[in-house]
Design an enzyme around this catalytic site. Structure first.
Site, PDB file in Angstrom:
ATOM      1  N   SER A 269      -5.468  24.416   1.291  1.00  0.00           N
ATOM      2  CA  SER A 269      -5.181  24.844  -0.448  1.00  0.00           C
ATOM      3  C   SER A 269      -4.096  23.418  -1.173  1.00  0.00           C
ATOM      4  O   SER A 269      -4.092  23.613  -2.548  1.00  0.00           O
ATOM      5  CB  SER A 269      -4.167  26.422   0.020  1.00  0.00           C
ATOM      6  OG  SER A 269      -2.867  25.788   0.523  1.00  0.00           O
ATOM      7  N   CYS A 270      -3.958  22.195  -0.053  1.00  0.00           N
ATOM      8  CA  CYS A 270      -3.572  21.993  -0.803  1.00  0.00           C
ATOM      9  C   CYS A 270      -3.522  20.444  -1.068  1.00  0.00           C
ATOM     10  O   CYS A 270      -4.435  19.823  -2.785  1.00  0.00           O
ATOM     11  CB  CYS A 270      -2.105  21.314   0.504  1.00  0.00           C
ATOM     12  SG  CYS A 270      -0.893  22.736   0.012  1.00  0.00           S
ATOM     13  N   TRP A 271      -4.861  19.757  -0.250  1.00  0.00           N
ATOM     14  CA  TRP A 271      -4.773  18.572  -0.673  1.00  0.00           C
ATOM     15  C   TRP A 271      -6.179  18.650  -1.411  1.00  0.00           C
ATOM     16  O   TRP A 271      -5.867  17.968  -2.461  1.00  0.00           O
ATOM     17  CB  TRP A 271      -5.538  17.346   0.861  1.00  0.00           C
ATOM     18  CG  TRP A 271      -4.343  16.907   2.008  1.00  0.00           C
ATOM     19  CD1 TRP A 271      -3.361  17.568   1.074  1.00  0.00           C
ATOM     20  CD2 TRP A 271      -4.869  16.618   3.511  1.00  0.00           C
ATOM     21  NE1 TRP A 271      -2.517  16.854   2.969  1.00  0.00           N
ATOM     22  CE2 TRP A 271      -3.101  16.453   3.302  1.00  0.00           C
ATOM     23  CE3 TRP A 271      -5.831  15.815   3.228  1.00  0.00           C
ATOM     24  CZ2 TRP A 271      -3.129  15.041   4.741  1.00  0.00           C
ATOM     25  CZ3 TRP A 271      -5.877  15.005   4.877  1.00  0.00           C
ATOM     26  CH2 TRP A 271      -4.430  14.659   5.389  1.00  0.00           C
TER      27      TRP A 271
END
Ligand code: UDX
Length: 450
Positions: A269-271
């Site tokens: 969900s972040c990178w």
């Protein structure tokens, strides 16, 4: 300000809930503001809204310590904004939740007295804390930021699967303060929380703090894409093995061992979201970002290497049964957001393969995305039953426990494609084995095939 300070966490998503229970389990008076009624009820009943190691236990302890989720903003000394910042179609981040949280918070502070502190923990592009959040909070509260109200950008670096651990024992605190007093207040709070285990502290401006978060994730993603690129070369060079190469460069303490595990690409969900946002920030500033471009490019093609390996070993995949072990984007989480498994499965289906999949935690989330396109097994052994090929997508520890006997007695064709280097090929004699970053002439040599 009370001592110890009371806390309100704004937004009980992944970061918010993990942060809230980490603080509350340590005895702080914490409440959580969440607009989703379903989430509020579920959390208050003691059930976390996602899977994360230690979370259920800490939530239970937190509720006993007085933690409560609410659709109202409970007055507190320190407010942490932990709302989501999803991607927009152009790659930038959508700040609508940051805006609405700032608005709601400003409103609730209108009639408050005493000096409060607002902490921006959400991942936001450079300038957001000062240029977006501050004016809204100021306008809605009628209070001057920097005078009646403190504001600090304090990004988190929580990894899924170890978010509680990271929250309770972070390796550093980035304090992006608009003025000194706000930074002091936040550091006093962290001093009470971490006591004699206070992490390294960097005090800077909000804009630098915001940039640090993005640069941090982009650097790590670059490291992984770099080793994946080397892995692709290793596969072509007789006798080469990326694991050995990674170990060899990782012992150089200027490089370090971490984030040098070659694989089918990075997700989560972040990178992907953060790199797209950083790329947009570069474009908007008119600055080129060739390294960022290359990092993302390597990651685009990396998952398909596994499908190519399957085709090399099996020929046409039409009608072949392929078992996919691991759906979450990494182990110890049920998160399938931007998981490379989904891209591999999509490509396998396009080739006409029949996919049966298993994951220890992410079945439900995967089903929401893939629906009836694949078969869902209730164990890894069930997934590989009668399969022509088994692809390891996520390095869950239980997959490493599958031995040659399990493959032999269940699979139709003994083909294993190890996307995460879970197996020692020397122990898989008699099987056809391909792995990321391992040259297959070496594999044949190890397997005694000449
Ligand atoms: C990341 C950052 O690490 C965290 O600090 C940040 O705040 C949120 O994003 P997370 O998304 O939980 O955390 O995943 P992380 O453990 O960093 O892994 C990211 C991806 O890289 C995963 O898909 C993982 O499988 C992959 N990876 C990681 C590799 O392929 N090889 C490695 O050596 C390390």
């Amino acid at each position: 300000m009370t001592n110890p300070p009371s806390i309100t966490i704004m937004g009980l998503g992944y970061v918010g809930l993990c942060t809230a229970v980490s603080f509350a389990s340590k005895g702080f008076r914490v409440s959580g503001y969440e607009i989703d009624e379903g989430k509020v009820e579920q959390i208050n009943s003691g059930k976390a809204t996602f899977f994360e190691p230690q979370l259920d236990t800490l939530l239970e302890r937190s509720l006993r310590n007085g933690f409560v989720a609410s659709r109202k903003i409970m007055p507190a000394d320190i407010y942490f904004i932990t709302v989501g910042t999803p991607s927009k179609a152009d790659g930038g981040i959508d700040l609508k939740y940051v805006r609405s949280a700032s608005h709601d918070l400003g409103r609730s502070l209108r009639n408050s007295d005493g000096c409060r502190l607002v902490v921006m923990k959400s991942t936001v592009t450079p300038g957001t804390t000062e240029k977006v959040a501050a004016p809204i909070i100021q306008a809605e509260s009628g209070k001057a930021v920097g005078k009646d109200l403190g504001l600090v950008a304090n990004p988190e670096f929580l990894r899924e699967g170890s978010a509680i651990e990271d929250s309770l024992k972070p390796d550093r605190l980035i304090i992006g303060e608009m003025e000194r007093k706000s930074g002091d207040t936040l550091l006093n709070f962290y001093g009470t929380l971490y006591r004699n285990r206070m992490p390294e502290v960097l005090r800077t401006t909000p804009v630098n703090a915001e940039l640090i978060k993005y640069a941090n994730n982009a650097f790590l993603a670059t490291k992984v894409s770099f080793i994946n690129m080397i892995a692709n070369l290793c596969q072509k060079v007789p006798g080469a093995d990326v694991e050995v190469v990674a170990r060899g460069i990782g012992v150089d303490n200027r490089i370090g061992m971490a984030f040098l595990r070659a694989g089918p690409g990075w997700g989560g969900s972040c990178w992907p979201k953060d790199l797209r946002a950083l790329k947009t920030a570069f474009s908007e500033s008119g600055v080129e970002a060739p390294i960022l471009d290359a990092t993302m490019e390597v990651n685009e093609s990396q998952p398909f290497r596994l499908v190519e390996a399957a085709k090399e070993l099996l020929g046409d995949l039409k009608g072949k049964r392929v078992a996919v072990l691991g759906l979450s984007f990494k182990p110890d989480t049920d998160d399938v957001r931007e998981a490379v498994s989904l891209r591999v499965i999509g490509a396998l289906l396009d080739e006409g393969a029949k996919v049966s999949a298993y994951d220890p935690a992410a079945m439900e989330n995967a089903r929401k995305v893939l629906g009836g396109k694949i078969a869902y097994a209730s164990s890894s052994v069930e997934a590989i039953k009668d399969a022509d090929c088994c692809i390891i997508m996520t390095e869950w520890s239980e997959f490493g426990k599958l031995g040659p006997e399990d493959f032999r007695s269940n699979m139709k064709n003994l083909v294993v494609i190890d996307g995460r280097r879970v197996y020692d090929p020397s122990k898989l004699s008699g099987m056809r084995y391909a792995a990321i970053g391992l040259n297959r002439t070496q594999e044949t040599r190890i397997l005694g095939g000449g």
